[in-house]
Design an enzyme around this catalytic site. Structure first.
Site, PDB file in Angstrom:
ATOM      1  N   ASP A   1      42.507  21.783  17.368  1.00 21.24           N
ATOM      2  CA  ASP A   1      41.887  21.188  16.182  1.00 21.24           C
ATOM      3  C   ASP A   1      40.485  21.761  16.015  1.00 21.24           C
ATOM      4  O   ASP A   1      39.587  21.456  16.798  1.00 21.24           O
ATOM      5  CB  ASP A   1      41.847  19.667  16.368  1.00 21.24           C
ATOM      6  CG  ASP A   1      41.042  18.943  15.295  1.00 21.24           C
ATOM      7  OD1 ASP A   1      40.842  19.525  14.211  1.00 21.24           O
ATOM      8  OD2 ASP A   1      40.618  17.805  15.553  1.00 21.24           O
TER       9      ASP A   1
ATOM     10  N   ASP B   1      39.202  16.554  13.013  1.00 21.38           N
ATOM     11  CA  ASP B   1      39.805  15.396  12.339  1.00 21.38           C
ATOM     12  C   ASP B   1      40.951  14.787  13.137  1.00 21.38           C
ATOM     13  O   ASP B   1      41.597  13.846  12.676  1.00 21.38           O
ATOM     14  CB  ASP B   1      40.264  15.774  10.930  1.00 21.38           C
ATOM     15  CG  ASP B   1      41.409  16.795  10.920  1.00 21.38           C
ATOM     16  OD1 ASP B   1      41.782  17.299  12.003  1.00 21.38           O
ATOM     17  OD2 ASP B   1      41.921  17.089   9.824  1.00 21.38           O
TER      18      ASP B   1
ATOM     19  N   ASP C   1      45.056  22.596  13.484  1.00 18.89           N
ATOM     20  CA  ASP C   1      44.978  23.380  12.251  1.00 18.89           C
ATOM     21  C   ASP C   1      45.060  24.872  12.558  1.00 18.89           C
ATOM     22  O   ASP C   1      45.059  25.293  13.717  1.00 18.89           O
ATOM     23  CB  ASP C   1      43.705  23.048  11.482  1.00 18.89           C
ATOM     24  CG  ASP C   1      42.466  22.996  12.357  1.00 18.89           C
ATOM     25  OD1 ASP C   1      42.296  23.916  13.182  1.00 18.89           O
ATOM     26  OD2 ASP C   1      41.685  22.045  12.228  1.00 18.89           O
TER      27      ASP C   1
ATOM     28  N   ASP D   1      65.199  26.034  10.144  1.00 18.99           N
ATOM     29  CA  ASP D   1      65.467  24.648  10.522  1.00 18.99           C
ATOM     30  C   ASP D   1      66.858  24.222  10.041  1.00 18.99           C
ATOM     31  O   ASP D   1      67.268  24.538   8.926  1.00 18.99           O
ATOM     32  CB  ASP D   1      64.397  23.757   9.881  1.00 18.99           C
ATOM     33  CG  ASP D   1      64.478  22.321  10.317  1.00 18.99           C
ATOM     34  OD1 ASP D   1      64.313  22.054  11.511  1.00 18.99           O
ATOM     35  OD2 ASP D   1      64.704  21.455   9.452  1.00 18.99           O
TER      36      ASP D   1
ATOM     37  N   GLU E   1      68.099  27.634  14.166  1.00 18.74           N
ATOM     38  CA  GLU E   1      68.202  26.367  14.872  1.00 18.74           C
ATOM     39  C   GLU E   1      69.551  25.792  14.472  1.00 18.74           C
ATOM     40  O   GLU E   1      69.694  25.158  13.432  1.00 18.74           O
ATOM     41  CB  GLU E   1      67.089  25.389  14.481  1.00 18.74           C
ATOM     42  CG  GLU E   1      67.158  24.115  15.318  1.00 18.74           C
ATOM     43  CD  GLU E   1      66.722  22.854  14.593  1.00 18.74           C
ATOM     44  OE1 GLU E   1      66.318  21.898  15.273  1.00 18.74           O
ATOM     45  OE2 GLU E   1      66.795  22.807  13.351  1.00 18.74           O
TER      46      GLU E   1
END
Length: 552
Positions: A32, A36, A40, A213, A275
């Site tokens: 991060d 926050d 990211d 996915d 996947e």
């Protein structure tokens, strides 16, 4: 196993992906930069030297698209942008450029089975009404019974409850996952054209491939026939072996052949990774035929119990099925959807949890789990083909089993009233420096899921340079794997050592021994130790330990 040669059938100039080790980054939990509490892109970019130093070949990013985050970004609202919580397209470009500077390739997640309910297409479908072209992009149906008050069929959501939600106009839409994730209708040419354009959008920005996915779920059986079985997380078949009408339908292969043509038009050996929770191995191998995908996750291996016979059976079946289609096998032990293997293997063999673990559930034996996890890693990284590493497994991170109900965010936890503990326990932000707030995850103390205090001693800083640490084991294993070309080898079981609860094979001049028996296994004469997952007992490999040997 038919392969008995210890020679190398794969030339050094073979495509990179055939034996690549790919590291999965779960962006919200990796690093991060802005404090926050949510990871990211800038944080990932800053930590890429860790991955280069670890010795992996590529990084796979879970979704960073704009999303309402009902399912941690797997509910995509816009496939051509970056969610502000992760950064910007410019941040993505900086990450890709830095990765390439470090010799790392970048694979991004693609979620084609469903969109977010906040995607522009779904909002247009709701506004347009029944029978419209806008609704034809999704799976809308009229209900059954009086006034259509019953769902169109008995299908259930992977996250619990019905797979159908009714709209105020009386029509129902299909969502195999959360109600905020409506399924697309892949019989619609607009859907197919849209996703081929999405592929080009990211390929033009330098990505080296896509992890797809729910790759086995895009096409549903015609007529949506009844299926009243419970849905386990992306389970590929019922207990009887029947193939569900929403998974592994023949039509998916035509889609991926089209995608392969898109990727092949680009330079640089771009890849598609499936996947696909598909059994048996022969059906999984169909996803990696020469004109389809390049890799497919081997979930049979991930789910195999800690039993020598079962491990050998899965390895043999996998290699045989992939050999038929000329594709490399792909091995994986953990990811963002399953209990971390350092905890999963801490249960008695055959009783491993299928989903998350809560504070009131039977707890794993942490010491046993880590010992077995380290052994499983050495066994896995010596197998022919590619391999995946889930963030934090190189630190020996366990599943966080103590998360209270009020902090859990997985939709499967909410939709089942807590009966399914969900996947939050494997998604807790990883520790970088044990003496800093949030263990160095960010500049402050915020983290979107709470980190357990014992993680201070498991941080990257705490393990770096420490002989015998799990981090240094991974670094050594990956360096030796590359030096000896283990991913490019073939596997030949050693009949003199393999038997009972002991597995041993030779590949590329290296002897791999995995001891699951209660007694130590003497090191073979005429060998020298390259690496072991735990301390040897004299010159013998103790129980739940793996070792690599070379000729003396």
């Amino acid at each position: 196993m038919g392969a008995v040669s210890d020679t190398d059938p794969t030339p050094a100039a073979a495509p990179w992906w055939r034996d690549a080790v790919i590291y999965q980054v779960y962006p919200r939990s990796f690093a991060d930069a802005d404090g926050d509490g949510l990871g990211d892109l800038a944080g990932i970019t800053a930590r890429l030297p860790h991955l280069a130093g670890l010795g992996v070949d590529a990084v796979w990013l879970s979704p960073v698209y704009p999303s309402p985050q009902r399912d941690a970004g797997y509910d995509v609202a816009d496939y051509r942008d970056v969610d502000p919580v992760f950064g910007t397209l410019e941040d993505f470009a900086a990450l890709t450029a830095r990765a390439h500077e470090l010799g790392l390739r970048v694979i991004t997640d693609l979620v084609p089975n469903h969109t977010s309910s906040e995607h522009a297409w779904f909002r247009q479908a709701l506004a347009a009404g029944p029978g419209s072209p806008e609704r034809a992009r999704y799976v809308f149906r009229e209900g059954r019974g009086e006034d259509g008050a019953q769902p169109p069929n008995s299908w259930r959501s992977v996250f619990g409850g019905s797979a159908w939600t009714r709209l105020p106009d009386g029509w129902w839409y299909l969502h195999l996952f959360d109600s905020s994730q409506p399924d697309l209708d892949w019989s619609n040419p607009q859907v197919r054209e849209e996703f081929e354009d999405v592929l080009r959008f990211w390929l033009d920005r330098g990505v080296d491939g896509f992890r797809v996915d729910v790759a086995h779920g895009l096409v549903k059986a015609e007529g949506l026939p009844e299926w009243d079985h419970e849905q386990a997380l992306l389970d590929g078949a019922s207990a009887s072996g029947e193939r569900p009408p929403m998974w592994d339908q023949e039509g998916v292969h035509e889609i991926y052949r089209g995608w392969r043509r898109v990727l092949d038009a680009y330079d640089g050996e771009r890849v598609l990774v499936a996947e696909a929770w598909v059994t048996p191995p022969e059906r999984l191998a169909r996803y990696v035929r020469g004109d389809e995908m390049h890799q497919a996750f081997n979930f049979d291996f991930l789910r195999a119990p800690w039993l020598a016979g079962e491990l050998r059976r899965v390895v043999d079946a996998t290699l045989e099925a992939h050999e038929v289609v000329g594709a490399p096998a792909t091995w994986v032990l953990s990811n963002h959807d399953v209990v971390r293997h350092a905890s999963r293997l801490g249960y008695p063999a055959g009783s491993e949890p299928a989903s998350g673990v809560g504070p009131d559930d039977p707890q794993p034996d942490a010491e046993l789990g880590l010992r077995r996890a380290r052994a499983a890693t050495l066994f896995t990284l010596a197998l022919p083909g590619g391999a995946y590493v889930y963030q934090g497994e190189e630190l020996g991170l366990p599943e966080v089993t103590t998360l209270p109900a009020e902090v859990r965010q997985d939709p499967s936890f909410a939709r089942t009233g807590g009966a399914d503990r969900g996947r939050d326990g494997c998604r807790v932000p990883i520790p970088w420096e044990g003496d800093r707030p949030s263990y160095g995850f960010g500049p402050g103390g915020a983290s979107w899921l709470p980190q357990p205090p014992e993680w201070a001693r498991l941080s990257v800083a705490a393990q770096t340079g420490v002989p015998g640490s799990t981090l240094e084991l991974y670094r050594s294993a990956l360096a030796l794997r590359r030096e000896h070309g283990l991913g490019r080898g073939t596997l030949a079981w050693d009949g003199g050592l393999t038997g009972g609860d002991v597995l041993a094979f030779r590949t590329r001049g290296v002897l791999v021994v995995l001891n699951l028996s209660p007694e130590p296994v003497p090191a073979p004469a005429g060998t020298r130790l390259l690496l072991a997952s735990g301390e040897l007992v004299g010159a013998a490999v103790p129980t739940d330990t793996a070792a690599w040997f070379a000729p003396a």
